[in-house]
Design an enzyme around this catalytic site. Sequence first.
Site, PDB file in Angstrom:
ATOM      1  N   ASP A  98       0.870  -1.172   0.000  1.00  0.00           N
ATOM      2  CA  ASP A  98       0.000   0.000   0.000  1.00  0.00           C
ATOM      3  C   ASP A  98       0.912   1.228   0.000  1.00  0.00           C
ATOM      4  OD1 ASP A  98      -1.984  -1.861   0.330  1.00  0.00           O
ATOM      5  OD2 ASP A  98      -2.865  -0.949   2.117  1.00  0.00           O
ATOM      6  N   HIS A 158       5.172  -7.203  -0.328  1.00  0.00           N
ATOM      7  CA  HIS A 158       4.927  -8.495  -0.956  1.00  0.00           C
ATOM      8  C   HIS A 158       5.611  -8.575  -2.321  1.00  0.00           C
ATOM      9  CE1 HIS A 158       1.422  -9.422   1.838  1.00  0.00           C
ATOM     10  NE2 HIS A 158       1.628  -8.124   2.047  1.00  0.00           N
ATOM     11  N   SER A 259       7.523   3.996   5.802  1.00  0.00           N
ATOM     12  CA  SER A 259       8.746   4.398   5.113  1.00  0.00           C
ATOM     13  C   SER A 259       8.529   4.373   3.614  1.00  0.00           C
ATOM     14  CB  SER A 259       9.924   3.516   5.531  1.00  0.00           C
ATOM     15  OG  SER A 259      11.128   4.141   5.213  1.00  0.00           O
TER      16      SER A 259
END
Length: 291
Positions: A98, A158, A259
Amino acid sequence: MKIRNKFQTWFLQEDLNFLLTNRIPRITLTRLMGWWSQLRHPWIVKGSIAVWSWFTDLDLTEAKQQTFDSLHACFTRELKPGLRPIDASPDVMTSPCDCIVGACGEIRDGIVFQAKGFPYSLSSLLSSPELVQRWPQLLEGGAFVTMRLTSSMYHRFHAPCDAHLNHVTYISGDTWNVNPIALSRVRELFCKNERAVLQMQTLQGLQFLLVPVAAVLVASMRFHAVDVLLNLRYRGPNEIHCDVDYIKGQEIGWFEHGSTILMFLPPGFALVEGIENGVRLRMGEALFRKI
C-alpha cells in the site's frame, strides 16, 4: 474534529514540519520509539494508538486482529484475508505495498529522482562496489518508482510477481524523514538513510531491485528470508545470501513503522497508464506492464 483538522494543517506547514521531523536527534528518537513500541502495558498501548489516530488517518477496520498487546503489533498488523486481490496477469508487476506513488519514470545515465529537481545516482544509492559495478548498467533505460508508506498504512510488503530473491545488501545510515517536504529539501536523501537492496529476478530471468528505505522513528525492517532484524543496532554481515522463491503477492517482510520502497526494473517494462506522483495504490494492483 475542527481542532484536529486545524492542528494537522498547522503541523503540515513545510518549515514547521521539516523542523519537527528532521532537526531533531533523529537516531536517538528512532531508538526510543523502537523501545516504546515494544512496551506491553495496556494503558500505554491504547494511549499511543489514540494519539497516533489523532495525528493521522489510521484505520484498523481491515486489521486481522482488533486488539494489540503493543504498539509494535499495531504497526506490523496483518490484514483480514482477501482484502488485497492480486492482479494475476503474467504481463503485470504489481505494487508490493500500500503506498502513495512518488517520483517515477525512466532511468537515464544512471540517474533517477526523489522529487522534481532533486536527482540522485543509482551508484550512490547502491553504495556497495559489487552492486555499483553491475546494476546501473543493467537498469539503464529501464523504469523506477518511489512508493511511500505513511505511518498509518499497512506496513507489510509483498512479491510483485513470481520471483526469486538471491541476495540482500544491508546499508546502515541516517533516519531522515522521507515525506515530500524532506525529499524536496535534502539532496540524495535516499542515499543517506538506512536501506536494504533486495536483488531479485522473475522466473523468466528478468532481474530487478526492491530497495526498502527506513526513516525517522522506523529504521527497522524484517524479511522472512533473513533470520535477524535489520535496524540501527545491527552490526553485520551486510551481505546476506538468500535462496528463496515467492509467488506473486506472497509476503516478503515488513517495516516497523512507515517508510519508502524503491523499485527498479531494466528495459522491457513501463509504468501502467495513470501511475504518477500522488496516486494511491494498494498492494496487488497493477504497477508495471511488459512492453
